[in-house]
Design an enzyme around this catalytic site. Structure first.
Site, PDB file in Angstrom:
ATOM      1  N   LEU A  77       1.958  -1.469  -3.269  1.00  0.00           N
ATOM      2  CA  LEU A  77       2.980  -2.510  -3.347  1.00  0.00           C
ATOM      3  C   LEU A  77       2.565  -3.661  -4.244  1.00  0.00           C
ATOM      4  CD1 LEU A  77       4.138  -2.711   0.386  1.00  0.00           C
ATOM      5  CD2 LEU A  77       5.072  -1.325  -1.470  1.00  0.00           C
ATOM      6  N   SER A  78       1.272  -3.907  -4.344  1.00  0.00           N
ATOM      7  CA  SER A  78       0.815  -5.030  -5.159  1.00  0.00           C
ATOM      8  C   SER A  78      -0.602  -4.767  -5.633  1.00  0.00           C
ATOM      9  CB  SER A  78       0.862  -6.338  -4.350  1.00  0.00           C
ATOM     10  OG  SER A  78       0.497  -7.442  -5.149  1.00  0.00           O
ATOM     11  N   SER A  79      -0.917  -5.318  -6.810  1.00  0.00           N
ATOM     12  CA  SER A  79      -2.256  -5.132  -7.366  1.00  0.00           C
ATOM     13  C   SER A  79      -2.578  -6.281  -8.292  1.00  0.00           C
ATOM     14  CB  SER A  79      -2.347  -3.808  -8.132  1.00  0.00           C
ATOM     15  OG  SER A  79      -1.499  -3.836  -9.272  1.00  0.00           O
TER      16      SER A  79
END
Length: 366
Positions: A77-79
């Site tokens: 979902l996020s990085s």
């Protein structure tokens, strides 16, 4: 980290080099996951009681690779993006003193901190759909603690809608993959503003002409990001239960088996994959060198499976391999065109990508 980026030809602007040298990336990734040697994922954290593990966490924080910071049920979902790619995008954004920047995709807050370091206080707004992500970004910016970092406006909301309260913007930078350019971004930009966004495994750099018009070309580099999420970019809902049987019958009727002369190995070519995505829209593409097979899958349920001997099985509302065949003719006849030969035009509700010339013969509507 900065020396490696410079050695690779990046960070030629001293102001950006100073930002990357001074903003501590490790404060923005206190906890993350990385692939383990035996398979699976390792969790690395600044709070690990073992000093050897903390050293691995710190070294990984400054490696030139993306860092997975939010993975839920196997979905990323996020990085925090690869630093050398971030450097390229920051320089390509072409900011100047006094500019106001809207960032789509808050991530860890690291990119917003870099922008704030370059532009000073009250210049950066960053937005993300997920409240957990924005809360973490705020905490990381506060931990860094400079006046510019503390001044970043962190908004929880649909990135496709922008943030009208902070408009007008001189620059918009997206750190998530887009299916098209949201109209709200143009409306919130000054004429002459620049929009830099990932699209079709590339980076499009648009110049805003008006509240409804923009045009520009792709950068030469490939780019792979987490897709933009939000109500305005959500895929169509699946058919209702009463329609399931009818939908299955339609899909079955659309199945076909035929031969092709287009080699399935072309799916393994990065430049061709870019062109095919422009032609057919977002696709899940798989190329297996061992078996010589290619698989294509689209969100509308269309599929294609091509074996090494040219046997082609397609199903769904679109013949994906027919699109691949037509794209291959263009790709072959024009000498494997690089990303920088392609561009995008936004004209009110119409958006189309093109090769060499916005009014030329090779155009594909988004």
């Amino acid at each position: 980290m900065v020396r490696r980026i410079v050695a690779g030809g990046g960070l030629t602007d001293p102001a950006w080099r100073a930002a990357f040298a001074e903003v501590p990336r490790h404060l923005f990734v206190p906890d993350y996951q990385r692939s383990a040697r035996g398979g699976g994922q390792d969790r690395l954290t600044a709070a690990d009681p073992d000093p050897r593990h903390r050293l691995r966490w710190l070294a990984g924080s400054y490696a030139d690779r993306p860092i997975a910071t939010d993975v839920v049920d196997g979905e990323l979902l996020s990085s925090s993006s690869q630093p050398s790619l971030m450097a390229l995008m920051c320089e390509a954004l072409d900011v100047a003193d006094g500019h106001r920047v809207l960032e789509i995709g808050a991530g860890t807050g690291y990119n917003a901190a870099l922008l704030a370091h370059r532009l000073g206080p009250d210049a950066v707004t960053t937005i993300d759909l997920d409240e957990r992500i924005t809360a973490a970004a705020r905490a990381h910016l506060a931990a860094y603690g400079t006046p510019a970092a503390r001044s970043v406006t962190v908004v929880t909301g649909d990135g496709a809608l922008g943030h009208p309260a902070g408009a007008p913007y001189d620059r918009v930078i997206a750190t998530c993959e887009l299916p098209a350019i949201p109209a709200a971004w143009l409306a919130q930009c000054r004429p002459g503003a620049r929009i830099l966004a990932p699209l079709a495994t590339g980076l499009i750099a648009l110049t805003v002409r008006s509240a409804t018009e923009a045009e520009g070309r792709f950068l030469a580099t490939p780019a792979f990001f987490v897709p933009l999420r939000g109500p305005s970019t959500t895929a169509p809902a699946p058919p209702a239960a009463d329609d399931t049987a009818q939908a299955a019958q339609a899909a079955q009727a659309a199945q076909a088996v035929r031969a092709t002369r287009t080699p399935p190995r072309i799916i393994g070519n990065d430049l061709f994959r870019f062109l095919l995505t422009l032609v057919a829209g977002p696709l899940d593409l798989t190329w297996s060198p061992r078996s010589g097979t290619a698989r294509l899958l689209a969100a509308d349920g269309s599929t294609a499976h091509v074996t090494a001997d040219g046997t082609t099985r397609v199903s769904g509302p679109r013949d994906l391999w027919a699109l691949a065949e037509s794209a291959h003719v263009v790709f072959r006849d024009l000498g494997h065109p690089a990303r920088s030969r392609f561009g995008l035009t936004v004209d009110g509700p119409r958006q189309w990508t093109w090769l060499d010339d916005p009014a030329g013969p090779y155009r594909w509507r988004l």
